[in-house]
Motif scaffolding. Structure first.
Motif, PDB file in Angstrom:
ATOM      1  N   MET A   1       0.847  -1.206   0.000  1.00  0.00           N
ATOM      2  CA  MET A   1       0.000   0.000   0.000  1.00  0.00           C
ATOM      3  C   MET A   1       0.872   1.243   0.000  1.00  0.00           C
ATOM      4  N   SER A   2       0.425   2.284  -0.711  1.00  0.00           N
ATOM      5  CA  SER A   2       1.215   3.505  -0.730  1.00  0.00           C
ATOM      6  C   SER A   2       0.964   4.315   0.545  1.00  0.00           C
ATOM      7  N   GLU A   3       1.862   5.274   0.788  1.00  0.00           N
ATOM      8  CA  GLU A   3       1.736   6.109   1.989  1.00  0.00           C
ATOM      9  C   GLU A   3       0.422   6.885   1.986  1.00  0.00           C
ATOM     10  N   LEU A   4      -0.010   7.289   0.780  1.00  0.00           N
ATOM     11  CA  LEU A   4      -1.259   8.067   0.685  1.00  0.00           C
ATOM     12  C   LEU A   4      -2.480   7.220   1.075  1.00  0.00           C
ATOM     13  N   THR A   5      -2.407   5.911   0.811  1.00  0.00           N
ATOM     14  CA  THR A   5      -3.509   5.024   1.202  1.00  0.00           C
ATOM     15  C   THR A   5      -3.620   4.964   2.722  1.00  0.00           C
ATOM     16  N   TYR A   6      -2.470   4.864   3.395  1.00  0.00           N
ATOM     17  CA  TYR A   6      -2.487   4.853   4.870  1.00  0.00           C
ATOM     18  C   TYR A   6      -3.042   6.178   5.399  1.00  0.00           C
ATOM     19  N   LEU A   7      -2.617   7.259   4.746  1.00  0.00           N
ATOM     20  CA  LEU A   7      -3.067   8.601   5.158  1.00  0.00           C
ATOM     21  C   LEU A   7      -4.594   8.711   5.021  1.00  0.00           C
ATOM     22  N   ALA A   8      -5.110   8.281   3.868  1.00  0.00           N
ATOM     23  CA  ALA A   8      -6.551   8.352   3.620  1.00  0.00           C
ATOM     24  C   ALA A   8      -7.309   7.465   4.612  1.00  0.00           C
ATOM     25  N   ALA A   9      -6.757   6.275   4.921  1.00  0.00           N
ATOM     26  CA  ALA A   9      -7.416   5.357   5.862  1.00  0.00           C
ATOM     27  C   ALA A   9      -7.514   5.989   7.251  1.00  0.00           C
ATOM     28  N   ALA A  10      -6.437   6.647   7.682  1.00  0.00           N
ATOM     29  CA  ALA A  10      -6.432   7.262   9.016  1.00  0.00           C
ATOM     30  C   ALA A  10      -7.450   8.402   9.095  1.00  0.00           C
ATOM     31  N   TYR A  11      -7.462   9.255   8.065  1.00  0.00           N
ATOM     32  CA  TYR A  11      -8.410  10.381   8.065  1.00  0.00           C
ATOM     33  C   TYR A  11      -9.850   9.883   7.998  1.00  0.00           C
ATOM     34  N   ALA A  12     -10.067   8.846   7.186  1.00  0.00           N
ATOM     35  CA  ALA A  12     -11.426   8.288   7.071  1.00  0.00           C
ATOM     36  C   ALA A  12     -11.890   7.759   8.426  1.00  0.00           C
ATOM     37  N   ALA A  13     -10.994   7.064   9.131  1.00  0.00           N
ATOM     38  CA  ALA A  13     -11.348   6.506  10.453  1.00  0.00           C
ATOM     39  C   ALA A  13     -11.764   7.617  11.408  1.00  0.00           C
TER      40      ALA A  13
ATOM     41  N   TRP B 139       3.177  10.989   7.372  1.00  0.00           N
ATOM     42  CA  TRP B 139       3.365  11.835   8.560  1.00  0.00           C
ATOM     43  C   TRP B 139       2.186  12.784   8.771  1.00  0.00           C
ATOM     44  N   ARG B 140       1.455  13.118   7.720  1.00  0.00           N
ATOM     45  CA  ARG B 140       0.331  14.064   7.842  1.00  0.00           C
ATOM     46  C   ARG B 140      -0.746  13.541   8.808  1.00  0.00           C
ATOM     47  N   ILE B 141      -0.729  12.247   9.086  1.00  0.00           N
ATOM     48  CA  ILE B 141      -1.636  11.673  10.095  1.00  0.00           C
ATOM     49  C   ILE B 141      -1.407  12.360  11.439  1.00  0.00           C
ATOM     50  N   PHE B 142      -0.160  12.741  11.662  1.00  0.00           N
ATOM     51  CA  PHE B 142       0.256  13.355  12.931  1.00  0.00           C
ATOM     52  C   PHE B 142      -0.612  14.541  13.337  1.00  0.00           C
ATOM     53  N   TYR B 143      -0.978  15.392  12.373  1.00  0.00           N
ATOM     54  CA  TYR B 143      -1.710  16.621  12.707  1.00  0.00           C
ATOM     55  C   TYR B 143      -3.014  16.317  13.452  1.00  0.00           C
ATOM     56  N   PHE B 144      -3.710  15.270  13.007  1.00  0.00           N
ATOM     57  CA  PHE B 144      -4.976  14.942  13.668  1.00  0.00           C
ATOM     58  C   PHE B 144      -4.792  13.919  14.787  1.00  0.00           C
ATOM     59  N   HIS B 145      -3.743  13.121  14.688  1.00  0.00           N
ATOM     60  CA  HIS B 145      -3.425  12.160  15.756  1.00  0.00           C
ATOM     61  C   HIS B 145      -3.154  12.935  17.055  1.00  0.00           C
ATOM     62  N   VAL B 146      -2.391  14.016  16.949  1.00  0.00           N
ATOM     63  CA  VAL B 146      -2.089  14.844  18.121  1.00  0.00           C
ATOM     64  C   VAL B 146      -3.369  15.548  18.596  1.00  0.00           C
ATOM     65  N   GLY B 147      -4.177  16.037  17.641  1.00  0.00           N
ATOM     66  CA  GLY B 147      -5.430  16.723  17.977  1.00  0.00           C
ATOM     67  C   GLY B 147      -6.383  15.833  18.764  1.00  0.00           C
ATOM     68  N   ILE B 148      -6.543  14.586  18.313  1.00  0.00           N
ATOM     69  CA  ILE B 148      -7.478  13.693  19.020  1.00  0.00           C
ATOM     70  C   ILE B 148      -6.882  13.235  20.358  1.00  0.00           C
ATOM     71  N   SER B 149      -5.548  13.165  20.439  1.00  0.00           N
ATOM     72  CA  SER B 149      -4.924  12.836  21.730  1.00  0.00           C
ATOM     73  C   SER B 149      -5.223  13.943  22.738  1.00  0.00           C
ATOM     74  N   TRP B 150      -5.165  15.176  22.269  1.00  0.00           N
ATOM     75  CA  TRP B 150      -5.450  16.330  23.124  1.00  0.00           C
ATOM     76  C   TRP B 150      -6.903  16.302  23.599  1.00  0.00           C
ATOM     77  N   VAL B 151      -7.819  16.038  22.673  1.00  0.00           N
ATOM     78  CA  VAL B 151      -9.245  15.986  23.032  1.00  0.00           C
ATOM     79  C   VAL B 151      -9.506  14.830  24.003  1.00  0.00           C
ATOM     80  N   MET B 152      -8.819  13.717  23.786  1.00  0.00           N
ATOM     81  CA  MET B 152      -8.954  12.565  24.693  1.00  0.00           C
ATOM     82  C   MET B 152      -8.561  12.970  26.120  1.00  0.00           C
ATOM     83  N   ALA B 153      -7.409  13.650  26.236  1.00  0.00           N
ATOM     84  CA  ALA B 153      -6.939  14.076  27.566  1.00  0.00           C
ATOM     85  C   ALA B 153      -7.929  15.071  28.190  1.00  0.00           C
TER      86      ALA B 153
END
Lengths: 41, 320
Positions: A1-13, B139-153
């Motif tokens: 899977m590409s990095e963008l797929t993981y990114l989209a999966a995380a945001y969708a969740a 890495w862009r997951i980080f922006y919201f991962h940190v945000g939801i961690s903050w809301v959780m706390a």
């Protein structure tokens, strides 16, 4: 899977959970409010 | 009428005026999604690494090393045989699981902290460094991962305060706030684990490992899962005691990466914030957006709690 797929999966969740939980609460509230009305009658 | 007004006073305190919370949350979420996806560049993030001669080193999916003259990207485990220091870099040599020799070079320009211990032959026997590693798109997951961690706390802190208030006053409204915030915190804790796990797959090559931050996050999730399981008719006092004690797991989760060695990125440590100003800006906007969403969902959840209380009271009065 590409990095963008993981990114989209995380945001969708995140958004599915947020909107899902909001919808669940709104449904519970609506059901309760109608129950209150029924009881008041 | 007086009773109903009293019950809704608490909900009003949490800003139940949905027009502006909805609008504010929607605008900020759109802005932060735009910034996080399009505006912010993929970044370098700090990574703690510990190389020990004769020990094993886990190279993440973001790290490159040389095998048979070709550049290879992790994740891979390297059995370290030597650590050398040149003028411009630290060079770590070792064997991969298949017996091939791997050489991992960390440029000194990328290193922000270093602790080196000399071996008997004058070379380095142990090297502990914090170095920046290019993270790519995930890495862009980080922006919201940190945000939801903050809301959780934030949510679990509300549970803690409301539980304390319930134990002091036995006011039903505090029990409602405790339940509402614990529910939201639990949803956020689930999301923290899910998004972290999705990020870990490309970064570490695995969905899960027993790193201190991951382990304490899982414990936190289980602790509050237990809290929600405990709740029920007549369990208000027990739930409040549990809600106060359970909060200990929140600061523990946050300081775990400072207490124990971890592969989890450490963006804020004793040396300060290890991120560029544009990254911090996007992260802060995402934090505010998530806080607005929290206010919106929290107010909705409290309204549900108050309505449930009204129904219970009405049923009681009909029975009487």
């Amino acid at each position: 899977m590409s990095e963008l797929t993981y990114l989209a999966a995380a945001y969708a969740a995140i958004w599915v959970a947020f909107f899902g939980y909001s919808l669940y609460l709104a449904k519970r509230l609506k059901r309760l409010e109608s129950e209150v009305e029924l009881l008041n009658e | 009428m007086k009773e109903i007004l009293e019950k809704t006073r608490l909900a009003k305190r949490y800003v139940v005026h949905h027009d502006w919370t909805r609008l504010g949350a929607a605008a900020l979420v759109l802005l932060s999604v735009y910034l996080a996806f399009i505006w912010a560049p993929p970044i370098n993030a700090p990574l703690q690494s510990e190389f020990v001669e004769g020990g094993s080193y886990f190279a993440s999916g973001k790290q490159s090393f040389t095998v048979d003259g070709a550049s290879v990207t992790g994740p891979a485990s390297i059995d370290v045989s030597s650590i050398e220091e040149t003028d411009s870099a630290y060079v770590v040599t070792g064997l991969l699981g298949d017996g091939r020799e791997a050489t991992l070079t960390v440029q000194k320009a990328d290193v922000t902290q270093v602790v080196a211990k000399e071996g008997s032959g004058g070379d380095i026997s142990r090297l502990e460094i914090v170095h920046s590693v290019f993270q790519g798109e995930s890495w862009r997951i980080f922006y919201f991962h940190v945000g939801i961690s903050w809301v959780m706390a934030l949510a679990f802190f509300h549970t803690f305060v409301a539980s304390l208030a319930y134990l002091r006053t036995e006011g039903q409204r505090w029990d409602i706030v405790a339940q509402a915030s614990a529910e939201i915190g639990f949803v956020m804790a689930t999301l923290v684990l899910v998004t972290g796990s999705i990020w870990a797959k490309p970064a570490w090559g695995t969905w899960w490992n027993w790193d201190p931050r991951l382990t304490t996050s899982l414990v936190l999730w289980l602790v509050y899962g237990g809290y929600l399981g405990l709740r029920g008719e007549g369990m208000e006092r027990q739930s409040a005691v549990y809600g106060v004690l359970a909060f200990a797991s929140v600061p523990l989760t946050f300081v775990s990466i400072r207490l124990w060695r971890t592969v989890h990125p450490t963006t804020i440590d004793s040396s300060g914030v290890n991120m560029g100003s544009s990254i911090v800006m996007v992260m802060l906007i995402a934090l505010v957006a998530m806080t607005f969403l929290f206010i919106h969902v929290m107010s909705l959840s409290i309204k549900v709690g108050l309505a449930e209380e009204k129904v219970k009271e009405a049923k009681r009065s009909i029975r009487e």
